[in-house]
Write an enzyme that holds these catalytic residues in place. Structure first.
Site, mmCIF file in Angstrom:
data_model
loop_
_atom_site.group_PDB
_atom_site.id
_atom_site.type_symbol
_atom_site.label_atom_id
_atom_site.label_comp_id
_atom_site.label_asym_id
_atom_site.label_seq_id
_atom_site.Cartn_x
_atom_site.Cartn_y
_atom_site.Cartn_z
ATOM 1 N N LYS A 107 -3.803 -74.699 -1.756
ATOM 2 C CA LYS A 107 -3.762 -73.844 -0.564
ATOM 3 C C LYS A 107 -4.569 -72.485 -0.665
ATOM 4 O O LYS A 107 -5.689 -72.369 -0.429
ATOM 5 C CB LYS A 107 -1.987 -73.555 -0.410
ATOM 6 C CG LYS A 107 -1.489 -74.808 0.156
ATOM 7 C CD LYS A 107 0.291 -75.064 0.476
ATOM 8 C CE LYS A 107 0.203 -76.366 1.066
ATOM 9 N NZ LYS A 107 1.427 -76.970 0.245
ATOM 10 N N ASP B 68 4.498 -75.687 -10.433
ATOM 11 C CA ASP B 68 3.657 -75.965 -8.994
ATOM 12 C C ASP B 68 3.564 -74.595 -8.433
ATOM 13 O O ASP B 68 4.650 -74.383 -7.430
ATOM 14 C CB ASP B 68 4.249 -77.186 -8.315
ATOM 15 C CG ASP B 68 3.493 -77.614 -7.121
ATOM 16 O OD1 ASP B 68 2.572 -76.872 -6.834
ATOM 17 O OD2 ASP B 68 3.987 -78.555 -6.748
ATOM 18 N N TYR C 132 8.709 -80.164 -3.545
ATOM 19 C CA TYR C 132 7.569 -81.166 -2.890
ATOM 20 C C TYR C 132 6.445 -80.671 -3.942
ATOM 21 O O TYR C 132 6.182 -79.696 -4.278
ATOM 22 C CB TYR C 132 7.077 -80.918 -1.683
ATOM 23 C CG TYR C 132 6.211 -81.929 -1.192
ATOM 24 C CD1 TYR C 132 6.197 -83.070 -0.965
ATOM 25 C CD2 TYR C 132 5.107 -81.136 -0.846
ATOM 26 C CE1 TYR C 132 5.063 -83.972 -0.356
ATOM 27 C CE2 TYR C 132 3.957 -82.059 -0.342
ATOM 28 C CZ TYR C 132 3.986 -83.324 -0.222
ATOM 29 O OH TYR C 132 2.812 -84.231 0.293
#
Ligand SMILES: *Cc1c(COP(=O)(O)O)cnc(C)c1O
Length: 428
Positions: A267, A239, A144
């Site tokens: 995050k 990522d 993702y």
């Protein structure tokens, strides 16, 4: 456990928010039931609207690596906000965060702050295309990378949970340059490069795949990606929205000793505030506006309050490298205990664990690929999830999400979670 107030709120929420939530992963569709509404968190404990207490293994999906309401982070936010919430002009704290990030992360000279992981990846992909003059991107099925059009192809996580691996509303043209390879399968990458030589701008990968549960890279996989990118003149994008500042101070580049050309963060770098960033070497980052021709902008990017939260959290992580070995040890303890319980109670279960991430899969076969994650028995996962929730253990409501450990979990919290898991596994 009564959840009447949460139920009432969810009824109201469903009338005004699609599915009652602002991000699909928060709805309990994959596991049944309704989500508790959270009012407060302290350390690894959270409380819902009905006063129920939980030990939290989500941590806002990763950002809260020091736990909820960590005093230095809260103080930094309240100090910063006294001076105003946003200026849309340069502030000192943006420079402080960028300098710290550059000092912590290998192979990175410059950084651009954005407001989410989605934005970070979308921008990094644009940079890779701008720098190489090529359009095609290789991503991995089940990884993702946020919800930008080009990345919503075989996208894992929430998309996988909802059973819509490819979103409606994504034009064919937007997704047409996204090629899909198989995680931990270098041959699948080699074939795509061979068939599209000179056309691949970048390979983007989650160094640990943490949106299909948790699947660690096999030895040589990330190194192999590096070599293929070098051979074909493509950029390698890590990522690190989950792995950044979670695996090690320098993230996956440090942990696996492989260098990426561009790295995306989110995050943890916001300390719980909405922040993302992408970073790379100077010659790449100086292609970004206003220095270079690749346009990317943001009204609230580098927001001083968000930066203050991120800076406070990153400083603490920088000063405490031992935190990483500590949380990894806790994750190992928990994974081992769960494996023992599963064996004792005859439940077919694998627990994948790496660093502070773990994930149980309900299958008797090892899970090393995206295809193998799908072998997990989702009915057993639902029972496990609901059994844990009833015992006050708050997990991500999906098989395809990680269990996040953080610095605030004490040995007692881990023991309580292991005890709950043992009871739940005995009952399956
Ligand atoms: C969460 C996540 C994103 C998206 O970040 P948002 O802040 O939710 O937009 C991107 N990549 C990975 C690996 C993620 O886990």
């Amino acid at each position: 456990m009564e959840r009447k107030s949460s139920e009432k709120l969810f009824e109201r929420a469903k009338k005004v928010l699609p599915g009652g939530v602002n991000s699909p992963v928060r709805a309990y569709r994959a596991v049944g039931g309704n989500p508790p509404f959270i009012v407060r968190g302290k350390g690894c404990h959270i409380w819902d609207e009905d006063g129920n207490e939980y030990i939290d293994f989500v941590g806002s999906w990763g950002p809260l690596i020091l736990g909820h309401s960590y005093p230095p982070v809260l103080n930094a936010v309240s100090d910063a906000m006294q001076n105003g919430l946003s200026f849309g002009a340069p502030t000192a704290v943006e420079v402080d965060v960028a300098e710290l990030l550059v000092s912590m992360v290998p192979n990175v000279d410059m950084v651009r702050m954005v407001n989410s992981g989605t934005e970070a990846v979308m921008s990094a992909v644009r940079v890779a295309r701008g720098v190489t003059g090529r359009d095609k991107i290789i991503k991995f099925a089940g990884c993702y990378h946020g919800h930008s059009d080009a990345m919503l192809v075989a996208a894992g996580s929430g998309a996988l949970t909802q059973g819509v691996p490819d979103s409606a509303g994504v034009p064919k043209a937007a997704a047409g340059d996204t090629l899909t390879a198989q995680y931990n399968d270098l041959e699948s990458v080699r074939e795509l490069f061979a068939a599209n030589a000179e056309q691949i701008a970048a390979v983007i990968v989650e160094p640990i795949a943490a949106n299909m549960g948790v699947v660690a890279p096999e030895t040589g996989f990330l190194q192999g990606l590096r070599q293929l990118c070098d051979a074909y003149g493509a950029l390698l994008i890590f990522d690190e929205v989950i792995t950044g500042f979670r695996l090690a101070r320098g993230g996956a580049q440090e942990f696996f000793d492989v260098r990426a050309d561009l790295v995306t963060f989110g995050k943890i770098i916001g300390g719980g505030m909405p922040v993302g960033a992408y970073a790379g070497r100077r010659e790449i980052m100086e292609q970004v506006a206003p220095v270079g021709p690749i346009y990317q902008a943001g009204t609230l990017s580098g927001n001083p309050v968000a930066m203050a939260a991120g800076l406070a959290q990153l400083r603490i992580l920088n000063e405490h490298p031992e935190y990483y070995t500590q949380i990894e040890a806790k994750a190992k303890t928990m994974a081992d205990a769960m494996r023992n319980s599963a064996a004792k109670h005859g439940v077919p279960m694998q627990v994948n664990q790496m660093g502070a991430l773990l994930c149980p899969y309900f299958t008797d076969k090892a899970v090393k690929s995206y295809a193998e994650t799908k072998a997990s028995d989702l009915t057993l996962f639902s029972s496990y999830f609901n059994g844990m929730l009833a015992r006050g253990i708050y997990l991500a409501p999906s098989q395809f999400e990680a269990t996040f450990l953080n610095v605030s979990h004490t040995d007692d919290d881990i023991a309580a979670a292991c005890q709950a898991a043992d009871e739940v596994l005995a009952s399956l």
